[in-house]
Write an enzyme that holds these catalytic residues in place. Structure first.
Site, PDB file in Angstrom:
ATOM      1  N   GLU A 183      30.587  -2.862 -76.682  1.00 48.88           N
ATOM      2  CA  GLU A 183      31.956  -2.412 -76.421  1.00 48.88           C
ATOM      3  C   GLU A 183      32.852  -3.627 -76.215  1.00 48.88           C
ATOM      4  O   GLU A 183      32.396  -4.643 -75.672  1.00 48.88           O
ATOM      5  CB  GLU A 183      31.996  -1.542 -75.159  1.00 48.88           C
ATOM      6  CG  GLU A 183      31.112  -0.309 -75.234  1.00 48.88           C
ATOM      7  CD  GLU A 183      30.852   0.296 -73.863  1.00 48.88           C
ATOM      8  OE1 GLU A 183      31.831   0.493 -73.116  1.00 48.88           O
ATOM      9  OE2 GLU A 183      29.682   0.553 -73.543  1.00 48.88           O
ATOM     10  N   LYS A 217      35.491  -5.915 -74.400  1.00 48.99           N
ATOM     11  CA  LYS A 217      35.779  -6.132 -72.978  1.00 48.99           C
ATOM     12  C   LYS A 217      37.289  -6.290 -72.822  1.00 48.99           C
ATOM     13  O   LYS A 217      37.843  -7.340 -73.128  1.00 48.99           O
ATOM     14  CB  LYS A 217      35.052  -7.378 -72.486  1.00 48.99           C
ATOM     15  CG  LYS A 217      35.154  -7.613 -70.996  1.00 48.99           C
ATOM     16  CD  LYS A 217      34.285  -8.806 -70.579  1.00 48.99           C
ATOM     17  CE  LYS A 217      34.351  -9.017 -69.082  1.00 48.99           C
ATOM     18  NZ  LYS A 217      35.690  -9.379 -68.615  1.00 48.99           N
ATOM     19  N   ASP A 265      40.865  -6.688 -70.983  1.00 50.61           N
ATOM     20  CA  ASP A 265      41.293  -7.489 -69.840  1.00 50.61           C
ATOM     21  C   ASP A 265      42.390  -6.754 -69.079  1.00 50.61           C
ATOM     22  O   ASP A 265      43.556  -6.774 -69.461  1.00 50.61           O
ATOM     23  CB  ASP A 265      41.798  -8.849 -70.345  1.00 50.61           C
ATOM     24  CG  ASP A 265      41.764  -9.897 -69.246  1.00 50.61           C
ATOM     25  OD1 ASP A 265      41.181  -9.618 -68.185  1.00 50.61           O
ATOM     26  OD2 ASP A 265      42.320 -10.996 -69.442  1.00 50.61           O
ATOM     27  N   TYR A 293      34.810   3.569 -69.936  1.00 48.04           N
ATOM     28  CA  TYR A 293      33.611   3.057 -70.607  1.00 48.04           C
ATOM     29  C   TYR A 293      32.285   3.366 -69.916  1.00 48.04           C
ATOM     30  O   TYR A 293      31.240   3.032 -70.438  1.00 48.04           O
ATOM     31  CB  TYR A 293      33.718   1.539 -70.807  1.00 48.04           C
ATOM     32  CG  TYR A 293      34.044   0.760 -69.543  1.00 48.04           C
ATOM     33  CD1 TYR A 293      33.119   0.595 -68.518  1.00 48.04           C
ATOM     34  CD2 TYR A 293      35.302   0.189 -69.365  1.00 48.04           C
ATOM     35  CE1 TYR A 293      33.418  -0.114 -67.374  1.00 48.04           C
ATOM     36  CE2 TYR A 293      35.618  -0.533 -68.218  1.00 48.04           C
ATOM     37  CZ  TYR A 293      34.663  -0.683 -67.231  1.00 48.04           C
ATOM     38  OH  TYR A 293      34.975  -1.373 -66.087  1.00 48.04           O
ATOM     39  N   LYS A 326      31.563 -13.775 -73.637  1.00 49.61           N
ATOM     40  CA  LYS A 326      32.968 -14.183 -73.553  1.00 49.61           C
ATOM     41  C   LYS A 326      33.348 -14.987 -74.810  1.00 49.61           C
ATOM     42  O   LYS A 326      32.644 -15.932 -75.179  1.00 49.61           O
ATOM     43  CB  LYS A 326      33.206 -15.049 -72.304  1.00 49.61           C
ATOM     44  CG  LYS A 326      32.834 -14.371 -70.996  1.00 49.61           C
ATOM     45  CD  LYS A 326      33.643 -13.127 -70.696  1.00 49.61           C
ATOM     46  CE  LYS A 326      35.026 -13.432 -70.190  1.00 49.61           C
ATOM     47  NZ  LYS A 326      35.093 -13.805 -68.790  1.00 49.61           N
ATOM     48  N   CYS A 371      37.282 -38.267 -44.913  1.00 53.39           N
ATOM     49  CA  CYS A 371      37.813 -36.909 -44.984  1.00 53.39           C
ATOM     50  C   CYS A 371      39.346 -36.945 -45.032  1.00 53.39           C
ATOM     51  O   CYS A 371      39.963 -37.603 -44.188  1.00 53.39           O
ATOM     52  CB  CYS A 371      37.347 -36.102 -43.774  1.00 53.39           C
ATOM     53  SG  CYS A 371      38.068 -34.442 -43.705  1.00 53.39           S
ATOM     54  N   CYS A 417      40.524 -35.195 -41.400  1.00 60.17           N
ATOM     55  CA  CYS A 417      40.244 -35.733 -40.056  1.00 60.17           C
ATOM     56  C   CYS A 417      39.827 -37.200 -40.083  1.00 60.17           C
ATOM     57  O   CYS A 417      39.508 -37.766 -39.036  1.00 60.17           O
ATOM     58  CB  CYS A 417      39.168 -34.894 -39.367  1.00 60.17           C
ATOM     59  SG  CYS A 417      37.543 -35.010 -40.156  1.00 60.17           S
ATOM     60  N   CYS A 430      32.126 -33.746 -45.221  1.00 58.89           N
ATOM     61  CA  CYS A 430      32.668 -34.238 -43.952  1.00 58.89           C
ATOM     62  C   CYS A 430      31.757 -33.717 -42.846  1.00 58.89           C
ATOM     63  O   CYS A 430      31.623 -32.497 -42.681  1.00 58.89           O
ATOM     64  CB  CYS A 430      34.094 -33.742 -43.735  1.00 58.89           C
ATOM     65  SG  CYS A 430      34.689 -34.064 -42.050  1.00 58.89           S
ATOM     66  N   CYS A 460      36.988 -30.713 -37.575  1.00 55.69           N
ATOM     67  CA  CYS A 460      37.782 -30.790 -38.806  1.00 55.69           C
ATOM     68  C   CYS A 460      38.433 -29.420 -39.030  1.00 55.69           C
ATOM     69  O   CYS A 460      37.731 -28.430 -39.287  1.00 55.69           O
ATOM     70  CB  CYS A 460      36.872 -31.172 -39.970  1.00 55.69           C
ATOM     71  SG  CYS A 460      37.723 -31.399 -41.538  1.00 55.69           S
TER      72      CYS A 460
END
Length: 663
Positions: free
Chosen positions: A110, A112, A114, A221, A308, A402, A405, A420, A426
């Site tokens: 089938e 697909k 969107d 479907y 896809k 980081c 922090c 980190c 943090c």
């Protein structure tokens, strides 16, 4: 003819004309004549309110306003689909399937589409509920808006199951999308970006009359439920059409994977001539019995695969690389791009994944890069146009501290990401952990969203998720956009989350590598947080499917004094940190250490119930027979090759009754 008979006759006539026009694309009456009949029915209904029908054709014009969309649990979970991007992926999938089922395998292919996924529930031939996909377990009730979509039947035709769900996609055809945008531009409004997002946004409009103005369609479907009266997927599509649903005619029954490839190759070219957006092909094992044999992984059916089509690519300039800190402390580099349109949306950012990816592609600031939107929601950079690289270009130096922090970053050998280590100091990690804790699949706290969590942390009201349970209405009312009612809802939502079962609490507390499925296994095995906290790495590795990485992570979590204090506080607040007595009453260790293959059709309990009984009593369900299998529970129609393999390996074949007697 009585008034009631006249009303019913008009309703049936209008339903038939509506079906001919919106489902069959074959109108048998002029728009003018249709409107005259509709107005006649409206006048009769207004004059005779005792004959009200919630599914009357007159209600398709909308007008009902929904302030809040109620959350509804799906009776049958809406799974995601595994994706494939090459024909080799599909061949590998077929190989896996043929190891698990007997006999020839045919496939339904089938397109697909969107759009926005929807689940429609019908009882006695009438639409009773329409729910968005949500997280697959629960979604939003959008029935009022869905009733305005003309291709959704409010009453079914012919014969139909007493109760069932049907899944589909709400789409906006290209023609309608163009027309809507022309009107918006003429009114001085911004045009919509793409059909998919516009269709999805339409479902949550508060005024159903506005939804009725949009030329949405519903393409169906998948029938879901019991006693559906069909034996395979292709037959279910035919049955759905007969009941009055708009089912695309492009679906094809393929008897081999080679025929599947032909279907994919044909539509890869022809899809551009379709009236709707489509981004691939869904391939399903056709036989419903074989589908049941194959079952599901934690996230997707084993019997279906989405192929896809090749993703669209564009090129643009990389302006800057910034770095994000996740709830686990993982650092993700992000490419900030010159805005560019890709697959119908404006893209400004793309993930760069990690330092290795940057080095591999030699990605630098001011490069012209190729961006692709594949299976992921977030676009990614796939290549650099080296011919356009500036002469003064410098290689990217990955950050050492980081960005939030300033703690020096660490990188564990064998891992792709930098981390980190400032776990409790943090801020993005603190906020991220609490946002994960309140999320829908975890504690699902009503009235509390990610932005409010960030605000609560910023204002110093909470520093970890246990602090949520100490909040009161007076503390949260002064927060931005927080009125008395919303503050009350937030506190009530937090209180209600104390009833969330242990397995979801275990997922919510955010132990690294402990996702939904692992949390369920650990909760079932250890039954309480204390038992889990006292487990050694060696103990944990003995649990089914728990490897050394997960075991080390669990032990490290409970080695932190701060984590232990947080868990202690959760317990004091009444959060469920052990399996409930009610659930424990149904759990035994009678089948511990035993693995079972369940195959065939059963009469006393369903296959799903049988598998649950195995797990509830300490056993393990496996999908294929091997020398490590202890028992095969053999039902009617069990495949001969499975029977032969079991006999060859001397694995006991037991009946459904034998199994139930074991318990």
């Amino acid at each position: 003819m009585t008034i009631q008979e006249k009303i019913n006759q008009l309703r049936n006539t209008l339903r038939e004309h509506n079906y001919n026009y919106y489902v069959l694309d074959n109108p048998t009456i002029s728009d003018y004549d249709f409107d005259i009949k509709l107005k006649e029915l409206q006048a009769l209904e207004e004059a005779n309110p005792e004959f009200y029908d919630a599914n009357s054709p007159t209600l398709r014009v909308g007008g009902e306003v929904t302030k809040n969309f109620n959350t509804v649990t799906h009776e049958h979970r809406m799974y995601s689909l595994d994706n494939s991007y090459s024909l080799e992926d599909l061949k590998d999938w077929e190989t896996r399937i043929k190891k698990l089922v007997d006999g020839d395998v045919a496939y339904t292919c089938e397109l697909k589409y969107d759009g926005a996924s929807i689940s429609l529930t019908y009882e006695n031939g009438s639409l009773v509920r329409a729910v968005t996909r949500g997280d697959g377990f629960q979604g939003d009730d959008v029935t009022t808006n869905i009733k305005t979509i003309k291709s959704v039947p409010l009453k079914l035709k012919g014969s139909y199951p007493l109760k069932f769900d049907i899944r589909g996609e709400i789409v906006l055809p290209f023609d309608g999308f163009v027309k809507m945008n022309e009107e918006r531009v003429a009114n001085g409004e911004e045009p919509y970006k793409n059909p998919r997002n516009t269709a999805s946004g339409s479902l949550k409009l508060q005024d159903s009359a506005e939804v009725a103005k949009r030329p949405l369609e519903c393409l169906l479907y998948n029938l879901t439920g019991t006693n559906l009266g069909v034996e395979n997927q292709f037959e279910s599509l035919v049955k759905a059409r007969q009941m009055g649903f708009k089912v695309p005619n492009e679906a094809r029954l393929c008897n081999s994977i080679e025929e599947v490839f032909q279907f994919i190759n044909h539509w890869d070219k022809e899809r551009h001539n379709l009236p709707y957006e489509t981004d691939g092909v869904v391939v399903k094992v056709n036989n419903l019995y074989q589908q049941e044999e194959l079952g599901y992984t934690a996230k997707a059916p084993r019997w279906a695969m989405a192929y896809k089509f090749k993703a669209e690519q564009v090129s643009t300039i990389l302006k800057e690389i910034t770095y994000q800190v996740g709830r686990t402390g993982a650092i993700t580099p992000v490419a900030n791009l010159e805005p560019v349109e890709l697959a119908g949306t404006i893209v400004k950012r793309a993930s760069l994944h990690n330092a290795d990816q940057i080095e591999k592609l030699d990605i630098r600031v001011n490069d012209e890069v190729f961006v692709e939107k594949g299976g992921e929601i977030i676009p990614k950079i796939i290549a650099v146009d080296l011919s356009k690289r500036p002469l003064n270009s410098e290689p990217t130096q990955y950050i050492t501290h980081c960005p939030e922090c300033q703690t020096p970053l660490e990188r564990v050998e064998g891992e792709a990401k930098h981390f980190c280590p400032n776990y409790n100091g943090c801020e993005p990690q603190v906020v991220g952990r609490i946002q994960h804790f309140i999320s829908r699949k975890a504690m699902d706290i009503d009235g509390l969203g990610g932005e409010t969590v960030a605000l609560l942390v910023k204002e110093g009201l909470i520093t970890n998720y246990a602090d949520l349970y100490a909040l009161n209405k007076e503390q949260v009312m002064p927060l931005e956009r927080m009125a008395e009612k919303s503050a009350e809802n937030l506190i009530n939502g937090i209180d209600a989350s104390k009833q969330i079962p242990f397995e979801r609490v275990l997922f919510a507390i955010g132990i690294r590598f402990v996702g939904e499925t692992v949390a369920k296994k650990l909760a079932k095995h250890y039954k309480s947080i204390e038992a889990l906290a006292n487990a050694s790495i060696e103990d944990l590795e003995k649990v089914d499917e728990i490897g050394v990485k997960i075991a080390e992570s669990v032990v490290a979590f409970f080695a932190s004094e701060e984590n232990v204090n947080t868990i202690r506080r959760l317990k004091e607040f009444g959060v469920q940190l052990e399996v409930s007595a009610e659930k424990l009453a149904n759990l035994t260790n009678k089948l511990e250490g035993k693995s079972f293959v369940v195959s065939g059709v059963f009469t006393q309990v369903s296959r799903t119930e049988l598998k649950k009984l195995i797990e509830d009593n300490g056993g393990k369900n496996v999908s294929s027979i091997s020398s490590k299998t202890d028992f095969v529970v053999a039902g009617d129609k069990m495949g001969p090759s499975k029977r032969d393999k079991a006999e060859k390996l001397n694995i006991p074949l037991i009946t459904e009754t034998d199994f139930l007697n074991m318990l």
